[in-house]
Scaffold this motif. Structure first.
Motif, PDB file in Angstrom:
ATOM      1  N   SER A   1      -6.619 -13.445  -0.572  1.00 16.76           N
ATOM      2  CA  SER A   1      -5.396 -12.998   0.092  1.00 16.76           C
ATOM      3  C   SER A   1      -5.439 -11.487   0.227  1.00 16.76           C
ATOM      4  CB  SER A   1      -4.201 -13.393  -0.777  1.00 16.76           C
ATOM      5  OG  SER A   1      -4.315 -12.720  -2.013  1.00 16.76           O
ATOM      6  N   THR A   2      -4.398 -10.885   0.831  1.00 19.71           N
ATOM      7  CA  THR A   2      -4.391  -9.423   0.922  1.00 19.71           C
ATOM      8  C   THR A   2      -4.330  -8.819  -0.477  1.00 19.71           C
ATOM      9  OG1 THR A   2      -2.025  -9.533   1.247  1.00 19.71           O
ATOM     10  CG2 THR A   2      -3.369  -9.156   3.209  1.00 19.71           C
ATOM     11  N   ASP A   3      -3.703  -9.537  -1.381  1.00 20.22           N
ATOM     12  CA  ASP A   3      -3.662  -9.045  -2.751  1.00 20.22           C
ATOM     13  C   ASP A   3      -5.074  -9.008  -3.348  1.00 20.22           C
ATOM     14  OD1 ASP A   3      -1.551  -7.998  -4.197  1.00 20.22           O
ATOM     15  OD2 ASP A   3      -1.728  -9.592  -5.700  1.00 20.22           O
ATOM     16  N   SER A   4      -5.901  -9.950  -2.916  1.00 15.34           N
ATOM     17  CA  SER A   4      -7.282  -9.950  -3.384  1.00 15.34           C
ATOM     18  C   SER A   4      -7.999  -8.684  -2.927  1.00 15.34           C
ATOM     19  CB  SER A   4      -8.055 -11.145  -2.837  1.00 15.34           C
ATOM     20  OG  SER A   4      -7.362 -12.339  -3.051  1.00 15.34           O
ATOM     21  N   LEU A   5      -7.591  -8.200  -1.736  1.00 18.00           N
ATOM     22  CA  LEU A   5      -8.251  -7.019  -1.191  1.00 18.00           C
ATOM     23  C   LEU A   5      -7.999  -5.796  -2.070  1.00 18.00           C
ATOM     24  CD1 LEU A   5      -9.922  -6.168   1.258  1.00 18.00           C
ATOM     25  CD2 LEU A   5      -7.793  -5.519   2.380  1.00 18.00           C
ATOM     26  N   ILE A   6      -6.731  -5.585  -2.448  1.00 20.26           N
ATOM     27  CA  ILE A   6      -6.462  -4.410  -3.291  1.00 20.26           C
ATOM     28  C   ILE A   6      -7.073  -4.618  -4.674  1.00 20.26           C
ATOM     29  CG2 ILE A   6      -4.176  -5.040  -4.237  1.00 20.26           C
ATOM     30  CD1 ILE A   6      -3.604  -1.921  -3.680  1.00 20.26           C
ATOM     31  N   THR A   7      -7.123  -5.868  -5.110  1.00 25.48           N
ATOM     32  CA  THR A   7      -7.768  -6.135  -6.399  1.00 25.48           C
ATOM     33  C   THR A   7      -9.247  -5.783  -6.337  1.00 25.48           C
ATOM     34  OG1 THR A   7      -6.206  -7.947  -6.645  1.00 25.48           O
ATOM     35  CG2 THR A   7      -8.030  -7.893  -8.181  1.00 25.48           C
ATOM     36  N   ALA A   8      -9.889  -6.124  -5.215  1.00 24.45           N
ATOM     37  CA  ALA A   8     -11.316  -5.808  -5.066  1.00 24.45           C
ATOM     38  C   ALA A   8     -11.523  -4.300  -5.056  1.00 24.45           C
ATOM     39  CB  ALA A   8     -11.867  -6.429  -3.786  1.00 24.45           C
ATOM     40  N   MET A   9     -10.629  -3.584  -4.372  1.00 20.87           N
ATOM     41  CA  MET A   9     -10.794  -2.133  -4.319  1.00 20.87           C
ATOM     42  C   MET A   9     -10.499  -1.503  -5.686  1.00 20.87           C
ATOM     43  SD  MET A   9      -9.111   0.749  -1.901  1.00 20.87           S
ATOM     44  CE  MET A   9      -7.546   0.722  -2.747  1.00 20.87           C
ATOM     45  N   GLY A  10      -9.420  -1.952  -6.321  1.00 28.91           N
ATOM     46  CA  GLY A  10      -9.097  -1.434  -7.651  1.00 28.91           C
ATOM     47  C   GLY A  10     -10.261  -1.678  -8.604  1.00 28.91           C
TER      48      GLY A  10
END
Ligand code: PFF
Length: 452
Positions: free
Chosen positions: A221-230
């Motif tokens: 999800s989009t939340d996965s995207l920020i998790t990947a970047m973090g």
């Protein structure tokens, strides 16, 4: 420009030692505990792909920038930013990078020390055979009753923090360098051994690989995207000045591009290898891949408990995690310790003790999040522990990263920059494009996508 006389805190004895120290900082709980469970929760391959893209296009250029700024400034991140701002004729407010970093360091250490403490606690319990043939329920109960006991959690966390402070107190050469010199080779050796164990004793190695490398878009999800970047920032120790502090002790005259590339490659290899150790064990024992933070403490003991040699290899696994955590926690403390040494007359040992005590106190909040403080929620119903993790990794580190990119790309004096990158002439245009545009815009886009 001033003549480079090194850092008053000490210096790494060689470029290799800098690589070991920085890789020691990068390789940690982020690779072995956090990366596999995040991949498990966020659809495996798609998450891994997003993470690799963030490492290559955002992480690597910022890693170079941190090394560069550290080596140019030769002080704690706060001190270095002041010196570099002065020398470049820009506002000293840029030292906010150092301040935010020190805060992020305390926040990360708060939960880092707790998880590292759990890993340490699992060494004697695995060795003594507590998990031999354990059932799934019993493993979960054993973990739950362990973290429900505040004394045990705080006790192990305190032991871990004491070790961290002890190493930091001994200084750059005798403390930090001696530690990474022995622990890093041991860590790689253990990891290779465990990988062979996972590959040859489970018959699910290929399934584990497929899980890591085949995308499952439904769970991303989009939340996965920020998790990947973090996670990319967290795993490379970026955005808070840890690598800047270490860069201050790096000898001049070696390529920053080559050094940063080696560190990023080592770190990524360890994360992927950890996934390759863990998922085949999970699948071979019919366990849940998306078990969250408990993956390492519930699922793995069950797996080791059922396998031939699991008692020994399980123990080695938790030793590995402990080593990896120590070589990272010393780098989380270093920016603040170096700054206190510069600003006070306390000296190295007392500065380390002071900073360590503050970090330990922060850590109590995280330690209690699993027991007596489970109901103290901050944002969004998150516990103190979850809040520290979320705010530091997903907000402070990327924000620190943007500021570092903007300073290095747009504000740092050219003479300074060219002198640091004299071994990397060919890469300057590429790096400049990445650090000026791609990295800051990339972080910004991920922020916006998440907020909207
Ligand atoms: N890179 C470490 C890990 O992956 O476990 C964590 C970390 C260390 C983050 C140092 C930030 C830092 F400054």
């Amino acid at each position: 420009m001033s003549i480079d006389s090194g850092s008053k805190h000490g210096m790494w004895s060689s470029r290799l030692m800098f690589i070991m120290a920085a890789a020691g900082s990068a390789v940690g709980l982020g690779n072995i505990w956090r990366f596999p469970y995040l991949a498990g929760e966020n659809g495996g391959g798609v998450f891994v792909l997003a993470y690799l893209l963030c490492i290559a296009f955002i992480g690597l250029p910022i890693l170079m920038a941190e090394i560069l700024l550290g080596r140019a400034g030769r002080q704690s991140p706060i001190g270095a930013m002041v010196v570099l701002a002065d020398r470049s004729g820009v506002s000293r407010r840029w030292s906010v990078i150092g301040w935010m970093g020190a805060l992020a360091g305390f926040m990360i250490l708060s939960f880092y020390g707790v998880i590292a403490g759990w890993a340490m606690a699992y060494v004697p319990s695995t060795l003594s055979g507590d998990f031999v043939n354990i059932s799934a329920e019993a493993a979960a109960t054993s973990f739950d009753s362990f973290i429900l006991n505040p004394w045990q959690v705080v006790g192990w966390q305190s032991l871990f923090m004491l070790l961290t402070v002890y190493i930091a107190a001994r200084g750059v050469g005798r403390g930090l360098e001696t530690t990474v010199r022995y622990l890093m080779p041991a860590l790689f050796g253990l990891l290779v051994l465990l990988l062979a164990y996972s590959a040859f004793t489970t018959d699910r190695f290929v399934e584990g690989l497929a899980f890591l490398f085949q995308p499952d878009f439904a769970r991303f999800s989009t939340d996965s995207l920020i998790t990947a970047m973090g996670q990319a920032f967290f795993t490379l120790s970026l955005g808070m000045g840890a690598i800047m502090a270490y860069g201050a002790y790096m000898p001049k005259g070696s390529s920053i591009m080559g050094t940063a590339g080696t560190i990023a490659l080592l770190d990524t290899t360890v994360a992927l290898m950890s996934g390759m150790v863990i998922f085949p064990l999970v699948f071979a024992n019919g366990l849940e891949s998306s078990a969250g933070p408990g993956l390492m403490f519930i699922t793995l003991p069950i797996a080791f408990g059922q396998m031939v040699g699991g008692q020994i290899f399980g123990t080695l696994f938790f030793v590995l995690v402990t080593f990896a955590a120590i070589t990272s926690s010393i780098s989380l403390l270093e920016p603040a310790v170096a700054w206190v040494v510069e600003k006070t007359s306390l000296g190295r040992a007392r500065s380390a003790a002071l900073v360590g005590a503050i970090a330990w106190a922060f850590g109590l909040g995280s330690a209690f999040s699993f027991n007596i403080g489970a109901d103290w929620t901050l944002f969004n119903g998150m516990t103190f522990f979850d809040t520290m993790d979320y705010v530091s990794n997903n907000i402070l580190l990327p924000l620190g990263g943007i500021l570092i990119a903007l300073f290095a790309g747009w504000r740092l004096g050219q003479e300074e920059l060219l002198s640091q990158l004299s071994e990397d002439q060919r890469w300057i245009p590429v790096w400049r494009f990445l650090i000026r545009y791609l990295a800051p815009v990339g972080v910004l886009i991920v922020f916006l996508v998440t907020i909207l």
